[in-house]
Design a protein around this motif. Structure first.
Motif, short mmCIF file in Angstrom:
data_model
loop_
_atom_site.label_atom_id
_atom_site.label_comp_id
_atom_site.label_asym_id
_atom_site.label_seq_id
_atom_site.Cartn_x
_atom_site.Cartn_y
_atom_site.Cartn_z
N GLY A 24 58.68 -13.91 35.50
CA GLY A 24 60.18 -14.03 35.34
C GLY A 24 60.78 -12.69 35.17
O GLY A 24 61.80 -12.32 35.80
N ALA A 25 60.01 -11.93 34.47
CA ALA A 25 60.63 -10.30 34.44
C ALA A 25 60.74 -9.55 35.46
O ALA A 25 61.21 -9.04 35.72
CB ALA A 25 59.65 -9.70 33.19
N ARG A 26 59.50 -9.84 36.20
CA ARG A 26 59.35 -9.17 37.75
C ARG A 26 60.47 -9.55 38.53
O ARG A 26 60.91 -9.06 39.16
CB ARG A 26 57.93 -9.42 38.26
N ARG A 27 60.61 -10.90 38.61
CA ARG A 27 61.68 -11.74 39.45
C ARG A 27 63.05 -10.94 39.24
O ARG A 27 63.81 -10.73 40.01
CB ARG A 27 61.65 -13.08 39.18
N ALA A 28 63.31 -11.02 37.89
CA ALA A 28 64.60 -10.36 37.58
C ALA A 28 64.70 -8.88 37.91
O ALA A 28 65.65 -8.37 38.54
CB ALA A 28 64.71 -10.27 35.84
N GLU A 29 63.52 -7.95 37.88
CA GLU A 29 63.43 -6.53 38.04
C GLU A 29 63.57 -6.59 39.91
O GLU A 29 64.75 -5.76 40.24
CB GLU A 29 62.32 -5.95 37.83
N GLN A 67 56.18 -15.54 31.82
CA GLN A 67 57.09 -14.35 31.29
C GLN A 67 56.99 -13.11 32.20
O GLN A 67 58.12 -12.50 32.47
CB GLN A 67 56.91 -14.19 29.79
N ARG A 68 55.67 -12.90 32.43
CA ARG A 68 55.48 -11.66 33.41
C ARG A 68 56.29 -11.80 34.84
O ARG A 68 56.74 -10.90 35.32
CB ARG A 68 54.15 -11.38 33.42
N LYS A 95 70.16 -15.42 33.91
CA LYS A 95 70.03 -14.67 32.72
C LYS A 95 71.38 -14.10 32.29
O LYS A 95 71.89 -13.73 33.21
CB LYS A 95 68.97 -13.70 32.80
N GLU A 98 57.12 -21.47 32.22
CA GLU A 98 57.81 -20.01 32.05
C GLU A 98 57.55 -19.68 30.49
O GLU A 98 57.70 -18.17 30.52
CB GLU A 98 59.42 -20.54 32.23
#
Length: 219
Positions: free
Chosen positions: A71-76, A68-69, A113, A62
Motif C-alpha cells: 500500500g505504501a509503495r502504491r501511494a508512492e 502495508q508495504r 488516503k 491490507e
C-alpha cells in the motif's frame, strides 16, 4: 423526492480522471512485491479501498506487514508518477459552483488516503466549496460498505431524503443505498449504464450533469 439540501461526492473517476492511474499504480506496486496481477483485473476494482482490493486480487490483507508495504509503495508510485498528470473532468468546478449557488452543502466521501485526497480536491478546483472531506481514515471499511458515506451523512446531519450522492462506480451506488440515500452516477469513471443499475440517474460526466442540471434530481 424531498428538496435536496446536501450532496456527498466521490472524487476519483467522478471529479478527476484518475481511475486508470490508480489501477496502474496498484499493478506496479503488486509486481514489485511478487504479485503478477494484470491491469485488466485491477481496473474494475478501482473505487474500493486497499482493504477490499488486495484480497480481491489474491494479495495479502491490507493490515498485514506485507499489505502495508504494498500500500505504501502504491501511494508512492501514484503520487510521483501519476498524480502530476491527473486533470479534472470538463466543467467539474463549474458544476460544484452551480450546486453551491443553489444552496447545497457539499461533502466528500472517498476511499482515498487523506494526503492524496487533499491534492485531488485541489486539482478538481473544489477547495473552498467542500464543507468537509471523509477519507479512508474516517471508516473501518471502504466502499461498497457504507462506512465512508455514513461518516459524511453524520457530519451533514440532514434527513436521508434530503441528501444525494454523486459517484462513478457500482461501489458508490451500493454504498449510498446501504447508507439509505439515492445516488446519481457518472460514466466518466469507466463504467457503463448497466453497471450502474440502481442509480437514480446516469450522466456522461460533470459537464453533462451541469448541462442537464435543471432536469436532474439535484434541481
Amino acid at each position: 423526492m424531498a428538496d435536496i439540501r446536501g450532496v456527498i461526492l466521490d472524487v476519483d473517476g467522478t471529479l478527476v480522471d484518475s481511475n486508470d492511474a490508480h489501477a496502474r499504480a496498484w499493478v506496479e506496486a503488486l509486481a514489485e512485491h511478487g504479485y503478477a496481477v494484470p491491469y485488466e483485473q485491477v481496473r474494475p476494482l478501482i473505487g474500493m479501498g486497499g482493504d477490499k482490493l488486495l484480497p480481491a486480487v489474491g494479495g495479502p490483507a491490507e493490515a498485514s506487514e506485507l499489505g502495508q508495504r504494498i500500500g505504501a509503495r502504491r501511494a508512492e508510485i501514484f503520487k510521483t508518477r501519476y498524480l502530476p498528470e491527473i486533470a479534472p473532468f470538463p466543467q467539474t468546478k463549474e458544476l460544484l459552483a452551480r450546486m453551491r449557488e443553489r444552496g447545497l452543502r457539499l461533502m466528500v466521501a472517498s476511499s482515498a488516503k487523506q494526503d492524496e485526497l487533499d491534492r485531488l480536491l485541489e486539482i478538481a478546483g473544489a477547495k473552498g466549496m467542500i464543507e468537509s472531506a471523509m477519507s479512508s481514515s474516517d471508516a473501518e471499511s471502504s466502499k461498497p460498505d457504507p462506512d465512508i458515506v455514513q461518516a459524511a451523512l453524520d457530519r451533514l446531519g440532514l434527513p436521508l431524503g434530503q441528501v444525494l450522492m454523486v459517484g462513478d462506480t457500482p461501489f458508490d451506488v451500493e454504498a449510498a443505498a446501504r447508507a439509505g440515500i439515492a445516488a446519481i452516477a457518472l460514466r466518466c469513471g469507466g463504467w457503463h449504464d448497466h453497471d450502474l443499475d440502481g442509480a437514480l440517474a446516469v450522466y456522461r460526466d460533470p459537464a453533462d450533469l451541469l448541462a442537464h442540471y435543471e432536469s436532474s434530481p439535484l434541481s
